[in-house]
Design an enzyme around this catalytic site. Structure first.
Site, PDB file in Angstrom:
ATOM      1  N   GLU A   1       0.860  -1.182   0.000  1.00 21.27           N
ATOM      2  CA  GLU A   1       0.000   0.000   0.000  1.00 21.27           C
ATOM      3  C   GLU A   1       0.894   1.229   0.000  1.00 21.27           C
ATOM      4  O   GLU A   1       1.793   1.356   0.830  1.00 21.27           O
ATOM      5  CB  GLU A   1      -0.916   0.038   1.220  1.00 21.27           C
TER       6      GLU A   1
ATOM      7  N   ASP B   1     -11.915   0.351   0.966  1.00 19.09           N
ATOM      8  CA  ASP B   1     -11.099   0.557   2.159  1.00 19.09           C
ATOM      9  C   ASP B   1     -11.985   0.792   3.383  1.00 19.09           C
ATOM     10  O   ASP B   1     -13.109   1.296   3.263  1.00 19.09           O
ATOM     11  CB  ASP B   1     -10.177   1.758   1.928  1.00 19.09           C
TER      12      ASP B   1
ATOM     13  N   ASN C   1      -4.485   4.968  -2.441  1.00 19.16           N
ATOM     14  CA  ASN C   1      -5.710   5.568  -1.898  1.00 19.16           C
ATOM     15  C   ASN C   1      -6.178   6.740  -2.750  1.00 19.16           C
ATOM     16  O   ASN C   1      -5.375   7.596  -3.146  1.00 19.16           O
ATOM     17  CB  ASN C   1      -5.470   6.058  -0.462  1.00 19.16           C
TER      18      ASN C   1
ATOM     19  N   GLU D   1      -7.764   2.226  -3.896  1.00 18.65           N
ATOM     20  CA  GLU D   1      -8.567   2.050  -2.691  1.00 18.65           C
ATOM     21  C   GLU D   1      -9.485   3.252  -2.498  1.00 18.65           C
ATOM     22  O   GLU D   1      -9.028   4.397  -2.513  1.00 18.65           O
ATOM     23  CB  GLU D   1      -7.660   1.885  -1.459  1.00 18.65           C
TER      24      GLU D   1
ATOM     25  N   GLU E   1      -6.374  -5.205   7.810  1.00 22.94           N
ATOM     26  CA  GLU E   1      -5.450  -4.119   8.135  1.00 22.94           C
ATOM     27  C   GLU E   1      -5.125  -4.126   9.633  1.00 22.94           C
ATOM     28  O   GLU E   1      -5.944  -4.561  10.444  1.00 22.94           O
ATOM     29  CB  GLU E   1      -6.070  -2.763   7.774  1.00 22.94           C
TER      30      GLU E   1
END
Length: 842
Positions: free
Chosen positions: A629, A747, A688, A717, A804
């Site tokens: 990520e 997410d 993201n 995401e 996560e």
């Protein structure tokens, strides 16, 4: 009663005409009675009816029936209540048998038959009852004026026809048909030659107010004709045609009675040859009663048409099938333009969906609905009606129409608004005054209590306003007040409130605030907006503001206290000569930090202080990550490392998050090549995307230009809240990204506006289970249950899952047992720069 009602009544009258015609063709009395029953049930739309006539002993006998049992007929025949006088009887309508007082001992027999409402309609001949026909209803029934009028007309027709058929039978049996027709016919019969009466029966004499028909022999037919030119000419032409041996159609005209009064008569003249001479044989029926009834209907229709209130009838789908004249006056539409259109005529979007649904749910359930209806006129102006909408049902209880009656209250509402404005709005700025502000603030606090959110109140003062007023005059001063108030309003969200609460003070309420830091951002935005000169009446004026802020619930929990605390903070701000002062000290410190960070961001972009780091995404039992990520970091030249929780909200509030993407995306693209070379072709990098970036029209082209050739190695995401904010736009963007080959991750799954619908409709590849559920998964059964559901749901839908915030080996083992696909967290690795990752490998 409108055109549609008239058409319905005309249909009934036509049906009556067909019945009488059919009866005239009947050969026997039994056939007559059968046709009467068929006609009654047709005209009134009922399944049960009967006809009863007096026998020679003056008892009532059933002559024909439909839908009633033999037991009922046996119990009531000869004993059935007459309930009205024999002379000039009036119909009786029983709307509810259970509550009726007219039925006496017969009520129980009637109820046992399942009859709940009934009508007694006397069949009369020459003003006397010869029997009755009855209507039966299975449910209580309110009889309309239309049904009452129809019943009267039908009863009048049946009395004549039944008597006539009886007479015909009697005369045929006796062989004296001709004499009986003349002497006993219920209608008037006149024979004339050369315009002189040769014979008139007693019925005709009685019709015109004479004792015997013999009194009229030798009289001129013109003695009975109204001396109006049109009528005289019409009858002359008809008489001429009859004397020449030709038939003429029926005629409706007025005749003069002995006392000078008038009757309406239906006149049918036909030629007859008697001893080779042509006579005119005239049959006359008194239709005055029917004419009066029709005139009453016309007056009723006229009254409805001319009513100032809007009256609309629709079908079950809401399409207009009748409207009175008020439609044009109120809406500007003609009837022709409105017919067939649905109501509201122009725009149902003016209703909230909840109100519109409630209205339809209520009236479709058979209940009346009263509301204030707002609609547009043909010219686009709004009008308002106080309306009642009522469903109309048929005999089976099925809704067949809706009728709406609406009183135009537009003028009253305008007057009310003006009154409210004078009571609750400041005349200079047109903004809410202190009274209205307090009321709206109370509402915002109640909502915040339910949603566990914040409300901020700011009192904003125009610095040195008295100098502006003294220097430029009151007119300019008032314009400054107006401009400042409305400029502040433009910077707020739709649910926020701005009000003028003092000579140079405004109160601002920020409702439904999710984070206290949002308040800092808004206050700084307001202050920044007044750095430039304000142009008023071609005069440039330097306007600056000072504000004091309080926050619910930390500072106070009532509207009045919040305003007082904000006022105290304003006083302190002026004494300390600062622009914004929070009543809460910690927020003061955050506001200072916010100002500092906001000031450093510009140089951060110029100096290239932003960079990406990568946190590994792992599978069970393998040490090497399968993906990463990408996370943004900021190392300020003078502040050092600034945590993302500090600078990301600022970037999103200022929309500089878009610029951050433009800076970091090319760097991430270069890093992906190096990661592929080091970890293999299957490695992927998740990036993201914030809701603010989704609002950027250039987002898709930017992502395609940078990442299209490595689309299989990139996952974007997005949060559930991003989808909820602009669902259609989000769907278009995600579909396009999916077509190019990018993966889509949801997410923080389960923490936002969760909706299973988007999992079905959107091209989702994987779900990321939020750290808040993972933290206590080993101890908290609720968190464990949620994680189980998410993993099972994802598996059933063909998605993978990423957990996560994994920090313990026990969490890994449990998640693996549950079927989780990927893991991410400090247990495996912390976020590292690309160089650090590669050095670690080596």
């Amino acid at each position: 009663m409108g055109e549609t009602d008239n058409e319905r009544l005309e249909g009934k009258l036509y049906a009556i005409y067909r019945i009488t015609s059919s009866i005239n063709r009947a050969k026997t009395l039994k056939e007559v009675y059968r046709k009467v029953i068929e006609g009654i049930t047709e005209v009134f739309g009922v399944n049960r009816a009967s006809i009863l006539l007096f026998n020679e002993q003056k008892h009532m006998e059933f002559k024909a029936w439909k839908g009633i049992s033999q037991e009922y007929r046996k119990n009531v025949e000869g004993h059935t209540p007459w309930v009205f006088g024999e002379k000039n009887p009036e119909p009786l309508f029983i709307t509810d048998v259970e509550t009726s007082s007219e039925l006496g001992k017969h009520r129980e027999v009637i109820l046992k038959e399942g009859i709940r409402a009934m009508a007694f309609i006397p069949i009369t001949y020459r003003g006397r009852a010869i029997g009755k026909f009855m209507l039966y209803y299975d449910k209580p029934h309110e009889f309309s004026e239309e049904e009452v009028l129809t019943a009267r007309i039908l009863a009048d027709e049946l009395g004549f026809l039944v008597h006539q058929k009886k007479l015909e039978r009697r005369l045929r049996e006796s062989g004296e048909l001709l004499r009986a027709v003349f002497n006993e016919a219920p209608e008037g019969i006149v024979l004339h030659r050369d315009n002189r009466v040769v014979y008139a029966n007693d019925a005709f004499a009685s019709m015109l107010g004479y004792e015997k028909g013999a009194e009229l022999i030798g009289r001129s037919i013109w003695d009975f004709v109204v001396k109006e030119e049109r009528i005289v000419e019409e009858i002359k032409n008809r008489v001429k045609r009859v004397y020449s041996g030709k038939k003429v159609p029926p005629l409706e005209e007025k005749l003069i009675k002995a006392d000078g009064s008038l009757i309406y008569a239906e006149i049918l003249a036909t030629p007859v040859n008697i001893e080779n001479k042509i006579f005119s044989l005239v049959f006359v029926r008194d239709i005055t009663k029917r004419k009066i009834l029709m005139e009453e209907l016309q007056r009723f229709k006229k009254a409805v048409d001319k009513s100032k209130d809007l009256i609309v009838i629709t079908d079950v789908e809401g399409r207009i099938i009748y409207a009175n004249d008020a439609l044009t006056e109120i809406t500007g539409y003609t009837k022709e333009e409105a017919y067939g259109r649905k109501v509201p005529i122009l725009d149902e979007n003016i209703y909230s969906s909840e109100t519109y649904k409630l209205m339809w749910d209520t009236i479709r359930s058979g209940k009346e609905f009263t509301t204030i209806i707002t609609d547009r006129k043909k010219n686009g102006d709004y009008f308002m009606l106080y309306a009642t909408i009522t469903p109309i049902k048929d005999e089976s209880g099925k809704i067949v129409n809706f009728i709406g009656i609406g009183k135009d209250i537009t003028k009253e509402r305008v007057l009310e608004e003006k009154l409210n404005k004078s009571m609750f709005y400041d005349p200079i700025t047109n903004l809410p005054n202190r009274t209205l502000f307090i009321e709206k603030l109370k509402e915002a606090i109640e909502l915040a209590k339910l949603k566990k959110r914040f409300v901020a109140v700011a009192v904003v003062d125009i610095d040195n306003f008295s100098i502006i007023n003294d220097t430029y005059g009151e007119e300019v001063g008032n314009k400054v007040l107006y401009s400042v108030g409305h400029r502040i309003a433009e910077l707020l969200r739709p649910g926020d409130i701005v009000s003028r609460v003092g000579a140079d003070e405004f109160a601002v309420a920020l409702a439904d605030v999710g984070d206290e830091e949002d308040v800092i951002y808004v206050m700084n935005r307001i202050m920044d907006n007044f750095k430039d000169l304000l142009s008023v009446l071609n005069i440039s004026i330097d306007v600056s503001l000072t504000a004091g802020v309080s926050i619910y619930p930390s500072d106070a929990d009532t509207a009045t206290e919040l305003l007082e605390k904000a006022d105290l903070a304003l006083t302190k701000a002026k004494s300390e000569q600062v622009k914004v002062k929070f009543f809460h000290r910690e927020l003061d410190e955050e506001a200072l930090e916010f100002v500092i960070l906001t000031g450093r961001l510009k140089s951060a972009f110029e100096n290239g202080e932003f960079y990406p780091v990568y946190q590994g995404i792992h599978t069970y039992g393998k040490g090497q990550p399968v993906g990463f990520e990408a996370l943004a970091r900021w190392k300020s030249s003078d502040l050092g490392e600034v945590p993302p929780v500090k600078f990301i909200p600022i970037l999103e509030n200022t929309k500089q998050i878009i610029e951050l993407g433009e800076v970091l995306f090319p760097v991430i693209r270069q890093d992906i090549e190096k990661l592929i070379a080091e970890f293999g072709e299957e490695v992927f990098v998740s990036i993201n995307l914030s809701p603010v970036q989704f609002e950027d029209r250039n987002l898709i082209s930017l992502l395609v230009d940078i990442f299209s050739d490595v689309s299989g190695n990139v996952a974007f995401e997005i949060t559930e809240n991003t989808i909820a904010r602009e669902r259609r736009r989000a769907a278009r963007i995600l579909e396009r990204l999916h077509e190019i080959g990018f993966r889509i991750h949801i997410d923080d799954f389960g923490t936002g506006y969760s909706s299973l619908e988007y999992l079905k409709d959107f091209p989702v590849s994987g779900l990321k289970i939020d750290k808040s559920f993972i933290d206590d998964i080993l101890e908290d059964r609720k968190d464990l249950s949620i994680v189980k559901v998410v993993i099972t749901l994802a598996r059933e839908l063909g998605f993978y899952t990423v957990a996560e915030g994994v920090e313990k080996a026990e969490q890994v083992e449990l998640l693996h047992e549950l079927g989780c696909t990927f893991f991410q967290g400090f247990y495996f690795s912390k976020p590292r720069s690309l160089d650090a990752l590669l050095n670690l490998r080596r």
